[in-house]
Design a protein around this motif. Sequence first.
Motif, mmCIF file in Angstrom:
data_model
loop_
_atom_site.group_PDB
_atom_site.id
_atom_site.type_symbol
_atom_site.label_atom_id
_atom_site.label_comp_id
_atom_site.label_asym_id
_atom_site.label_seq_id
_atom_site.Cartn_x
_atom_site.Cartn_y
_atom_site.Cartn_z
ATOM 1 N N ASP A 10 0.821 -1.214 0.000
ATOM 2 C CA ASP A 10 0.000 0.000 0.000
ATOM 3 C C ASP A 10 0.857 1.267 0.000
ATOM 4 O O ASP A 10 0.435 2.323 0.462
ATOM 5 N N GLU A 11 2.071 1.135 -0.539
ATOM 6 C CA GLU A 11 3.004 2.265 -0.498
ATOM 7 C C GLU A 11 3.177 2.899 -1.879
ATOM 8 O O GLU A 11 3.379 2.192 -2.866
ATOM 9 N N ASP A 154 1.430 -10.463 -9.148
ATOM 10 C CA ASP A 154 1.672 -11.749 -8.467
ATOM 11 C C ASP A 154 0.472 -12.161 -7.617
ATOM 12 O O ASP A 154 0.634 -12.622 -6.478
ATOM 13 N N GLY A 155 -0.723 -11.921 -8.128
ATOM 14 C CA GLY A 155 -1.927 -12.346 -7.436
ATOM 15 C C GLY A 155 -2.355 -11.465 -6.279
ATOM 16 O O GLY A 155 -3.320 -11.758 -5.588
ATOM 17 N N GLU A 156 -1.636 -10.350 -6.037
ATOM 18 C CA GLU A 156 -1.985 -9.469 -4.920
ATOM 19 C C GLU A 156 -2.336 -8.076 -5.405
ATOM 20 O O GLU A 156 -1.712 -7.556 -6.340
ATOM 21 N N GLY A 169 2.294 -7.701 -14.237
ATOM 22 C CA GLY A 169 1.062 -7.760 -13.447
ATOM 23 C C GLY A 169 -0.137 -8.262 -14.222
ATOM 24 O O GLY A 169 -0.099 -8.419 -15.444
ATOM 25 N N GLN A 170 -1.235 -8.485 -13.480
ATOM 26 C CA GLN A 170 -2.456 -8.998 -14.086
ATOM 27 C C GLN A 170 -3.490 -7.916 -14.354
ATOM 28 O O GLN A 170 -4.410 -8.119 -15.148
ATOM 29 N N GLU A 200 -11.295 -3.946 -3.871
ATOM 30 C CA GLU A 200 -10.095 -3.696 -3.063
ATOM 31 C C GLU A 200 -9.175 -2.696 -3.782
ATOM 32 O O GLU A 200 -8.631 -1.777 -3.162
ATOM 33 N N ALA A 201 -9.034 -2.869 -5.096
ATOM 34 C CA ALA A 201 -8.155 -1.972 -5.869
ATOM 35 C C ALA A 201 -8.712 -0.546 -5.894
ATOM 36 O O ALA A 201 -7.954 0.424 -5.772
#
Length: 229
Positions: A10-11, A154-156, A169-170, A200-201
């Motif tokens: 979250d940075e 990476d799935g996050e 990224g995805q 969430e994004a």
Amino acid sequence: MERCDGRKKDELRSIHMEVGVLKRADGSAYVEWGANKVFASVYGPREVIPRFLARNDRAVLRCKYNMTPFSVEDRKRPGPDRRSIEIGKVTAGALAPSVLLEKFPNSMIEVAIEIMQADAGTRCAGITAATLALVDAGIPMRDLVPACAAGKVDGEVVLDLCKEEDNSGQADLPIAMMPRTNAVTLLQMDGEMTEEEVEEAIALAQTGCRQVYEMQKAALVSKYGGGDE
Ligand code: UDP
């Protein structure tokens, strides 16, 4: 998860903003956002060219987004392309709700964003810089418009993807907003996320916007003073 540049999920990257950097523009700003280097300038309000675009109830806001040939790894062919025309258009859409266009009928406000160095997130850096340039030009605004992206790597779900993350990224989801009312003025997404990840994004990108908002205010105060002064 360890990110490529060691940031927390979250940075934000490190961001530096400067207001009033170009002598001959009516307003200007420079933003360094990680490895992105972006100038924004404002001309106007002034005469509408071409004239048929003029509106008798408000100003026309036009935004041009341009990447210099040396701003990216593979030299970019100079001049407008589909991507830059689209980014110009969505940038105008992100800024217009905040600008008191009705104060300047039959005139045009021109914003030019120049990407001198790109490392993903340039539309957000451009909108952030253009907002500062509009204020520097003395154009009345309802609120500042910060912008920031979040995405999936990476799935996050992570904040503010750099180019390396954007490549691997995805998904990427840029947002611009007016924090005072929580109005979202730009929301785009490419890639693939579940509905929960999208939510969430969006929430994470908005926390990024709020941090960028504070930096915008600080940059304006350091140029013009303000607060309790
Ligand atoms: N990019 C590039 N060549 C281009 C367009 C983009 O190398 O012609 C890179 C550049 O670093 C940019 C990144 O790809 O910042 C991501 O581009 P995108 O279209 O997602 O827009 P941005 O994230 O910059 O708003």
